[in-house]
Design a protein around this motif. Structure first.
Motif, PDB file in Angstrom:
ATOM      1  N   ILE A   1       4.897   5.573  -5.380  1.00  0.00           N
ATOM      2  CA  ILE A   1       4.990   5.411  -6.704  1.00  0.00           C
ATOM      3  C   ILE A   1       4.114   6.231  -7.458  1.00  0.00           C
ATOM      4  O   ILE A   1       4.333   6.568  -8.713  1.00  0.00           O
ATOM      5  CB  ILE A   1       5.074   4.086  -7.389  1.00  0.00           C
ATOM      6  CG1 ILE A   1       6.458   3.173  -6.659  1.00  0.00           C
ATOM      7  CG2 ILE A   1       5.467   3.965  -8.764  1.00  0.00           C
ATOM      8  CD1 ILE A   1       7.681   3.544  -6.988  1.00  0.00           C
ATOM      9  N   GLY A   2       3.015   6.417  -6.998  1.00  0.00           N
ATOM     10  CA  GLY A   2       2.040   7.246  -7.624  1.00  0.00           C
ATOM     11  C   GLY A   2       0.853   6.694  -8.371  1.00  0.00           C
ATOM     12  O   GLY A   2       0.284   6.969  -9.417  1.00  0.00           O
ATOM     13  N   ALA A   3       0.717   5.329  -7.846  1.00  0.00           N
ATOM     14  CA  ALA A   3      -0.447   4.417  -8.438  1.00  0.00           C
ATOM     15  C   ALA A   3      -1.112   3.959  -7.316  1.00  0.00           C
ATOM     16  O   ALA A   3      -1.085   2.647  -7.002  1.00  0.00           O
ATOM     17  CB  ALA A   3       0.207   3.433  -9.188  1.00  0.00           C
ATOM     18  N   PRO A   4      -1.716   4.557  -6.403  1.00  0.00           N
ATOM     19  CA  PRO A   4      -2.326   4.186  -5.343  1.00  0.00           C
ATOM     20  C   PRO A   4      -3.600   3.027  -5.560  1.00  0.00           C
ATOM     21  O   PRO A   4      -4.197   3.198  -6.608  1.00  0.00           O
ATOM     22  CB  PRO A   4      -3.035   5.532  -4.539  1.00  0.00           C
ATOM     23  CG  PRO A   4      -3.085   6.395  -5.687  1.00  0.00           C
ATOM     24  CD  PRO A   4      -1.963   5.980  -6.802  1.00  0.00           C
ATOM     25  N   ARG A   5      -3.586   2.297  -4.420  1.00  0.00           N
ATOM     26  CA  ARG A   5      -4.861   1.415  -4.451  1.00  0.00           C
ATOM     27  C   ARG A   5      -5.692   1.616  -3.212  1.00  0.00           C
ATOM     28  O   ARG A   5      -4.774   2.184  -2.107  1.00  0.00           O
ATOM     29  CB  ARG A   5      -4.171   0.046  -4.302  1.00  0.00           C
ATOM     30  CG  ARG A   5      -3.568  -0.525  -5.532  1.00  0.00           C
ATOM     31  CD  ARG A   5      -4.359  -0.470  -6.932  1.00  0.00           C
ATOM     32  NE  ARG A   5      -4.127  -1.251  -7.973  1.00  0.00           N
ATOM     33  CZ  ARG A   5      -3.176  -0.567  -8.985  1.00  0.00           C
ATOM     34  NH1 ARG A   5      -2.973   0.937  -8.901  1.00  0.00           N
ATOM     35  NH2 ARG A   5      -2.839  -1.073  -9.821  1.00  0.00           N
ATOM     36  N   THR A   6      -6.620   1.169  -2.969  1.00  0.00           N
ATOM     37  CA  THR A   6      -7.704   1.217  -1.725  1.00  0.00           C
ATOM     38  C   THR A   6      -7.026   0.239  -0.704  1.00  0.00           C
ATOM     39  O   THR A   6      -6.682  -0.853  -1.318  1.00  0.00           O
ATOM     40  CB  THR A   6      -9.171   1.213  -2.096  1.00  0.00           C
ATOM     41  OG1 THR A   6      -9.397  -0.128  -2.456  1.00  0.00           O
ATOM     42  CG2 THR A   6      -9.420   2.182  -3.175  1.00  0.00           C
ATOM     43  N   PHE A   7      -7.253   0.532   0.566  1.00  0.00           N
ATOM     44  CA  PHE A   7      -7.253  -0.565   1.569  1.00  0.00           C
ATOM     45  C   PHE A   7      -8.126  -1.645   1.145  1.00  0.00           C
ATOM     46  O   PHE A   7      -7.586  -2.882   1.219  1.00  0.00           O
ATOM     47  CB  PHE A   7      -7.592  -0.087   3.009  1.00  0.00           C
ATOM     48  CG  PHE A   7      -6.559   0.930   3.544  1.00  0.00           C
ATOM     49  CD1 PHE A   7      -5.274   0.430   3.885  1.00  0.00           C
ATOM     50  CD2 PHE A   7      -6.637   2.157   3.956  1.00  0.00           C
ATOM     51  CE1 PHE A   7      -4.331   1.086   4.339  1.00  0.00           C
ATOM     52  CE2 PHE A   7      -5.784   2.854   4.778  1.00  0.00           C
ATOM     53  CZ  PHE A   7      -4.458   2.264   4.864  1.00  0.00           C
ATOM     54  N   LYS A   8      -9.491  -1.445   0.798  1.00  0.00           N
ATOM     55  CA  LYS A   8     -10.170  -2.563   0.370  1.00  0.00           C
ATOM     56  C   LYS A   8      -9.509  -3.407  -0.534  1.00  0.00           C
ATOM     57  O   LYS A   8      -9.584  -4.756  -0.713  1.00  0.00           O
ATOM     58  CB  LYS A   8     -11.611  -2.134  -0.001  1.00  0.00           C
ATOM     59  CG  LYS A   8     -12.179  -1.634   1.057  1.00  0.00           C
ATOM     60  CD  LYS A   8     -13.874  -1.096   0.491  1.00  0.00           C
ATOM     61  CE  LYS A   8     -14.564  -0.553   1.713  1.00  0.00           C
ATOM     62  NZ  LYS A   8     -15.808  -0.073   1.238  1.00  0.00           N
TER      63      LYS A   8
ATOM     64  N   SER B   1      -9.074  12.141  -5.306  1.00  0.00           N
ATOM     65  CA  SER B   1     -10.028  11.081  -6.311  1.00  0.00           C
ATOM     66  C   SER B   1      -9.475  10.973  -7.717  1.00  0.00           C
ATOM     67  O   SER B   1      -9.809   9.961  -8.278  1.00  0.00           O
ATOM     68  CB  SER B   1     -11.405  11.978  -6.247  1.00  0.00           C
ATOM     69  OG  SER B   1     -11.349  13.246  -6.766  1.00  0.00           O
ATOM     70  N   GLU B   2      -8.619  12.121  -8.029  1.00  0.00           N
ATOM     71  CA  GLU B   2      -8.130  11.988  -9.745  1.00  0.00           C
ATOM     72  C   GLU B   2      -7.253  10.647  -9.666  1.00  0.00           C
ATOM     73  O   GLU B   2      -7.132  10.132 -10.822  1.00  0.00           O
ATOM     74  CB  GLU B   2      -7.466  13.250  -9.971  1.00  0.00           C
ATOM     75  CG  GLU B   2      -8.376  14.612  -9.946  1.00  0.00           C
ATOM     76  CD  GLU B   2      -8.735  15.369  -8.650  1.00  0.00           C
ATOM     77  OE1 GLU B   2      -7.701  15.155  -7.807  1.00  0.00           O
ATOM     78  OE2 GLU B   2      -9.700  15.644  -8.618  1.00  0.00           O
ATOM     79  N   ASP B   3      -6.741  10.512  -8.587  1.00  0.00           N
ATOM     80  CA  ASP B   3      -5.698   9.396  -8.636  1.00  0.00           C
ATOM     81  C   ASP B   3      -6.065   7.955  -8.875  1.00  0.00           C
ATOM     82  O   ASP B   3      -5.705   7.066  -9.495  1.00  0.00           O
ATOM     83  CB  ASP B   3      -4.850   9.128  -7.233  1.00  0.00           C
ATOM     84  CG  ASP B   3      -3.943  10.169  -6.718  1.00  0.00           C
ATOM     85  OD1 ASP B   3      -3.678  10.681  -8.078  1.00  0.00           O
ATOM     86  OD2 ASP B   3      -3.994  10.482  -5.667  1.00  0.00           O
ATOM     87  N   PHE B   4      -7.677   7.760  -8.777  1.00  0.00           N
ATOM     88  CA  PHE B   4      -8.290   6.649  -9.016  1.00  0.00           C
ATOM     89  C   PHE B   4      -9.200   6.808 -10.002  1.00  0.00           C
ATOM     90  O   PHE B   4      -9.820   5.670 -10.564  1.00  0.00           O
ATOM     91  CB  PHE B   4      -9.246   6.359  -7.754  1.00  0.00           C
ATOM     92  CG  PHE B   4      -8.536   5.960  -6.327  1.00  0.00           C
ATOM     93  CD1 PHE B   4      -7.948   4.814  -6.217  1.00  0.00           C
ATOM     94  CD2 PHE B   4      -8.195   7.185  -5.586  1.00  0.00           C
ATOM     95  CE1 PHE B   4      -7.153   4.764  -5.219  1.00  0.00           C
ATOM     96  CE2 PHE B   4      -7.393   6.930  -4.543  1.00  0.00           C
ATOM     97  CZ  PHE B   4      -7.063   5.734  -4.156  1.00  0.00           C
TER      98      PHE B   4
ATOM     99  N   TYR C   1       0.818  -1.049  -0.102  1.00  0.00           N
ATOM    100  CA  TYR C   1       0.117   0.136  -0.137  1.00  0.00           C
ATOM    101  C   TYR C   1       0.783   1.027  -0.093  1.00  0.00           C
ATOM    102  O   TYR C   1       0.572   2.337  -0.802  1.00  0.00           O
ATOM    103  CB  TYR C   1      -1.007   0.150   0.945  1.00  0.00           C
ATOM    104  CG  TYR C   1      -1.918   1.202   1.147  1.00  0.00           C
ATOM    105  CD1 TYR C   1      -2.917   1.315   0.465  1.00  0.00           C
ATOM    106  CD2 TYR C   1      -1.500   2.154   2.184  1.00  0.00           C
ATOM    107  CE1 TYR C   1      -3.685   2.347   0.633  1.00  0.00           C
ATOM    108  CE2 TYR C   1      -2.347   3.445   2.285  1.00  0.00           C
ATOM    109  CZ  TYR C   1      -3.519   3.444   1.473  1.00  0.00           C
ATOM    110  OH  TYR C   1      -4.396   4.636   1.440  1.00  0.00           O
ATOM    111  N   VAL C   2       2.060   1.120   0.949  1.00  0.00           N
ATOM    112  CA  VAL C   2       2.824   2.324   0.905  1.00  0.00           C
ATOM    113  C   VAL C   2       3.587   2.562  -0.392  1.00  0.00           C
ATOM    114  O   VAL C   2       3.664   3.744  -0.874  1.00  0.00           O
ATOM    115  CB  VAL C   2       3.762   2.265   2.073  1.00  0.00           C
ATOM    116  CG1 VAL C   2       4.987   3.143   1.934  1.00  0.00           C
ATOM    117  CG2 VAL C   2       3.257   2.347   3.458  1.00  0.00           C
TER     118      VAL C   2
END
Length: 178
Positions: A46-53, A86-89, A40-41
């Protein structure tokens, strides 16, 4: 985990570096929780976030435990991670929903404008992305239901509807001018 999330090699490499740095200090913490939190970190670094879910969906550890490990890693390693928005997703969610680039662009503008108008105060960026996609898709040919958006984003239908209702009185201000 990275393979199941279709995560690139650079993110995986960063996750491995994070894991090696923190492993000796882990004590009794679950190795899987640490690995999930390191992934997750790395995604955020790197700029490609994922959600905890999304992370939780590919491991057997709870969202709460990964969240605890995330906070512990950030504090212990004195790491800084980019704040998510929000734009990241948006691109990934819209692609998964088979929405056009035009709907994606409108969704992104709605989300940005919602932040500017303080309509998203205290809300998760992921919830904002889901509500913005819902609002944008309602005026497009590829209309999506809250259930379809919920399935992709992990945001509950109730939250999508609540945010949409809060945004609706400001629809003229939120939607981009044609």
């Amino acid at each position: 985990m990275a393979h199941r999330l279709n995560i690139s090699g650079s993110v995986l490499d960063q996750a491995k570096v994070n894991f090696k740095e923190i492993y000796d200090q882990a004590g009794q913490k679950s190795h899987e929780a640490i690995a999930g939190a390191c992934l997750y970190v790395a995604c955020r670094q790197i700029g490609a976030p994922r959600t905890f879910k999304e992370i939780c969906a590919v491991c057997t550890v709870s969202k709460k435990e990964i969240g605890r490990c995330f906070k512990w890693i950030i504090k212990t390693l004195e790491k800084t991670v980019k704040t998510i928005s929000s734009e990241d997703f948006m691109m990934r969610f819209c692609f998964s929903l088979n929405l056009t680039k035009q709907v994606e662009a409108v969704s992104t503008k709605i989300a940005k404008r919602s932040v500017e108008l303080d309509l998203a105060e205290g809300r998760s960026p992921i919830s904002l992305a889901a509500a913005a996609i819902y609002m944008a898709s309602q005026t497009s040919k590829t209309r999506k239901t809250a259930k379809e958006i919920s399935d992709v984003t992990g945001v509950s239908e109730v939250t999508i509807h609540q945010m949409y209702k809060e945004m609706l009185p400001h629809a003229e201000e939120l939607r981009p001018k044609q």
